[in-house]
Write a protein that holds these residues in place. Structure first.
Motif, PDB file in Angstrom:
ATOM      1  N   ASP A  37      13.909   3.064  -1.965  1.00 30.08           N
ATOM      2  CA  ASP A  37      13.378   2.569  -2.482  1.00 30.08           C
ATOM      3  C   ASP A  37      12.568   1.717  -2.330  1.00 30.08           C
ATOM      4  O   ASP A  37      12.157   1.167  -0.959  1.00 30.08           O
ATOM      5  CB  ASP A  37      14.303   1.682  -3.568  1.00 30.08           C
ATOM      6  N   ALA A  38      10.974   1.781  -2.627  1.00 28.33           N
ATOM      7  CA  ALA A  38      10.045   1.075  -2.565  1.00 28.33           C
ATOM      8  C   ALA A  38       9.758   0.265  -3.074  1.00 28.33           C
ATOM      9  O   ALA A  38       8.852  -1.411  -2.578  1.00 28.33           O
ATOM     10  CB  ALA A  38       8.818   1.590  -2.465  1.00 28.33           C
ATOM     11  N   GLY A  39      10.018  -0.265  -3.848  1.00 31.33           N
ATOM     12  CA  GLY A  39       9.818  -1.780  -4.866  1.00 31.33           C
ATOM     13  C   GLY A  39       8.854  -1.680  -6.238  1.00 31.33           C
ATOM     14  O   GLY A  39       8.521  -0.706  -6.010  1.00 31.33           O
ATOM     15  N   ALA A  40       9.061  -2.877  -6.694  1.00 30.36           N
ATOM     16  CA  ALA A  40       7.474  -2.329  -7.291  1.00 30.36           C
ATOM     17  C   ALA A  40       7.602  -3.988  -8.211  1.00 30.36           C
ATOM     18  O   ALA A  40       8.589  -4.575  -8.361  1.00 30.36           O
ATOM     19  CB  ALA A  40       8.189  -1.637  -8.929  1.00 30.36           C
ATOM     20  N   THR A  41       6.349  -4.224  -8.338  1.00 29.40           N
ATOM     21  CA  THR A  41       5.840  -6.068  -8.612  1.00 29.40           C
ATOM     22  C   THR A  41       4.638  -6.181  -8.570  1.00 29.40           C
ATOM     23  O   THR A  41       4.117  -4.820  -8.128  1.00 29.40           O
ATOM     24  CB  THR A  41       6.574  -6.897  -7.260  1.00 29.40           C
ATOM     25  N   GLU A  42       3.705  -7.182  -8.839  1.00 33.45           N
ATOM     26  CA  GLU A  42       2.321  -6.982  -8.682  1.00 33.45           C
ATOM     27  C   GLU A  42       2.026  -7.393  -6.739  1.00 33.45           C
ATOM     28  O   GLU A  42       2.814  -7.868  -6.051  1.00 33.45           O
ATOM     29  CB  GLU A  42       1.979  -8.200  -9.888  1.00 33.45           C
ATOM     30  N   GLY A  43       0.326  -6.715  -6.911  1.00 33.40           N
ATOM     31  CA  GLY A  43      -0.034  -7.211  -6.012  1.00 33.40           C
ATOM     32  C   GLY A  43      -0.581  -6.207  -4.629  1.00 33.40           C
ATOM     33  O   GLY A  43       0.476  -4.903  -5.372  1.00 33.40           O
ATOM     34  N   ALA A  44      -0.229  -6.131  -3.615  1.00 30.50           N
ATOM     35  CA  ALA A  44      -0.633  -5.446  -2.743  1.00 30.50           C
ATOM     36  C   ALA A  44      -0.269  -5.824  -1.021  1.00 30.50           C
ATOM     37  O   ALA A  44      -0.425  -7.188  -1.038  1.00 30.50           O
ATOM     38  CB  ALA A  44      -1.862  -5.084  -2.321  1.00 30.50           C
ATOM     39  N   ALA A  45       0.248  -5.201   0.256  1.00 28.87           N
ATOM     40  CA  ALA A  45       0.140  -5.253   1.100  1.00 28.87           C
ATOM     41  C   ALA A  45      -1.541  -5.455   1.482  1.00 28.87           C
ATOM     42  O   ALA A  45      -2.165  -5.013   1.147  1.00 28.87           O
ATOM     43  CB  ALA A  45       0.902  -4.461   1.392  1.00 28.87           C
ATOM     44  N   ARG A  46      -1.487  -6.173   2.949  1.00 28.63           N
ATOM     45  CA  ARG A  46      -2.249  -6.577   3.361  1.00 28.63           C
ATOM     46  C   ARG A  46      -2.062  -6.306   5.208  1.00 28.63           C
ATOM     47  O   ARG A  46      -0.844  -7.395   5.263  1.00 28.63           O
ATOM     48  CB  ARG A  46      -3.669  -7.012   2.947  1.00 28.63           C
ATOM     49  N   LEU A  47      -3.256  -5.944   5.886  1.00 33.52           N
ATOM     50  CA  LEU A  47      -2.689  -6.780   7.679  1.00 33.52           C
ATOM     51  C   LEU A  47      -3.257  -8.390   7.808  1.00 33.52           C
ATOM     52  O   LEU A  47      -4.629  -8.136   6.984  1.00 33.52           O
ATOM     53  CB  LEU A  47      -3.077  -5.684   8.507  1.00 33.52           C
ATOM     54  N   ALA A  48      -2.229  -9.085   8.421  1.00 33.54           N
ATOM     55  CA  ALA A  48      -3.389 -10.552   8.533  1.00 33.54           C
ATOM     56  C   ALA A  48      -3.724  -9.931   9.365  1.00 33.54           C
ATOM     57  O   ALA A  48      -4.461  -9.108  10.483  1.00 33.54           O
ATOM     58  CB  ALA A  48      -2.402 -11.149   9.231  1.00 33.54           C
ATOM     59  N   THR A  49      -5.192 -11.057   9.809  1.00 31.94           N
ATOM     60  CA  THR A  49      -5.675 -11.294  10.647  1.00 31.94           C
ATOM     61  C   THR A  49      -5.912 -12.780  11.191  1.00 31.94           C
ATOM     62  O   THR A  49      -4.941 -13.637  10.601  1.00 31.94           O
ATOM     63  CB  THR A  49      -7.397 -11.351   9.761  1.00 31.94           C
ATOM     64  N   ASP A  50      -7.441 -13.145  12.325  1.00 34.27           N
ATOM     65  CA  ASP A  50      -6.774 -14.133  12.808  1.00 34.27           C
ATOM     66  C   ASP A  50      -7.299 -15.463  11.907  1.00 34.27           C
ATOM     67  O   ASP A  50      -6.249 -16.446  11.880  1.00 34.27           O
ATOM     68  CB  ASP A  50      -7.686 -14.781  14.249  1.00 34.27           C
TER      69      ASP A  50
END
Length: 284
Positions: free
Chosen positions: A136-149
């Motif tokens: 189950d990948a879940g469901a919510t608003e927004g999106a993932a991104r990799l962190a930067t410095d």
């Protein structure tokens, strides 16, 4: 059965990996630290590595990156723990405690206190979970991104908040944590969930524990942002990304005192492996 001491993490890994991979989920913390010692030696400039052999077969192993606890792997001989305790103590090393699966951590702590005095207390109880497929990948608003410095200030602040909330008796230091997080970001191993409005609302790490796995954690969402499914979606995303990029499984540790997080991870697809603990040594 004396313990052998190593000063080269690469040589140590060549000897100890087959032993650790008998139970990779249970030994995932050990695998992760060993990988860091090999690939990012500046993170832990001081370290101690031990293994115990019986008839040319490794039956016990422990390591430490001061000032942290001893990490102990699941032994395969009843007297391996005694050999490790003897070698560590005779070297003049006095660790603050031990972390590992309940049985091996308890055995080490009992043997340590019997030999050197004092007592031990349980700091926490952890559930060790393994995932091989997303359920189950879940469901919510927004999106993932990799962190930067550029995200490091918030990562460091949230890491401190996570420790204060989840492991307030944690033994460590700020400099090591900064080096660790900086390297993890550089390796593309820290994820953030960003809401549709552009706010960062949750974080998690995904650190290598080769040759078969990735360790997920810490997982942290600030209290005002909880209850929206951000952490669920982020952990599922980071886990799915790891599985799609060359590993067979992901591992994470949970606080067994938090039934909500344990239920969430199981819904994603994480399955129970064992219980681990951190035991702290105290004066008698």
């Amino acid at each position: 059965m004396p313990a052998r001491v190593f000063d080269d993490p690469v040589a140590y890994a060549e000897n100890v990996l087959p032993f650790l991979l008998r139970a990779p989920a249970r030994n995932n913390l050990f695998l992760g630290i060993l990988d860091t010692l090999q690939r990012r030696p500046t993170i832990y400039p001081v370290f101690h590595l031990w293994l115990v052999e019986e008839e040319d077969e490794v039956v016990g192993a422990a390591l430490q990156t001061p000032p942290h606890n001893i990490a102990i792997a699941e032994p395969r001989a009843s007297d391996a723990v005694d050999a490790l305790v003897a070698a560590i103590g005779e070297a003049g090393i006095r660790p603050p405690g031990v972390v590992g699966g309940v049985e091996e951590a308890q055995a080490f702590a009992d043997a340590w206190c019997a030999r050197f005095g004092g007592e031990h207390i349980a700091i926490n109880r952890q559930g060790v979970y393994e995932l091989t497929a997303i359920r189950d990948a879940g469901a919510t608003e927004g999106a993932a991104r990799l962190a930067t410095d550029e995200d490091l200030p918030i990562l460091l602040a949230w890491q401190a908040d996570f420790i204060a909330e989840a492991v307030p008796d944690h033994v460590g230091d700020d400099d090591t944590m900064r080096r660790r997080l900086t390297a993890l970001v550089a390796d593309g191993g820290f994820w953030l969930w960003e809401s549709e409005s552009g706010d960062i609302v949750s974080m998690t790490g995904a650190s290598a524990a080769p040759p078969v796995g990735v360790r997920i954690g810490p997982v942290y969402t600030p209290p005002p942002q909880r209850g929206h499914g951000f952490a669920t979606a982020l952990v599922a995303h980071a886990s799915a990304h790891a599985l799609a990029h060359g590993v067979d499984r992901c591992w994470l540790h949970t606080d067994l005192a938090n039934p909500t997080s344990n239920a969430i991870y199981q819904r994603i697809g994480y399955e129970w492996v064992c219980e681990a603990t951190e035991l702290r040594f105290t004066p008698g």
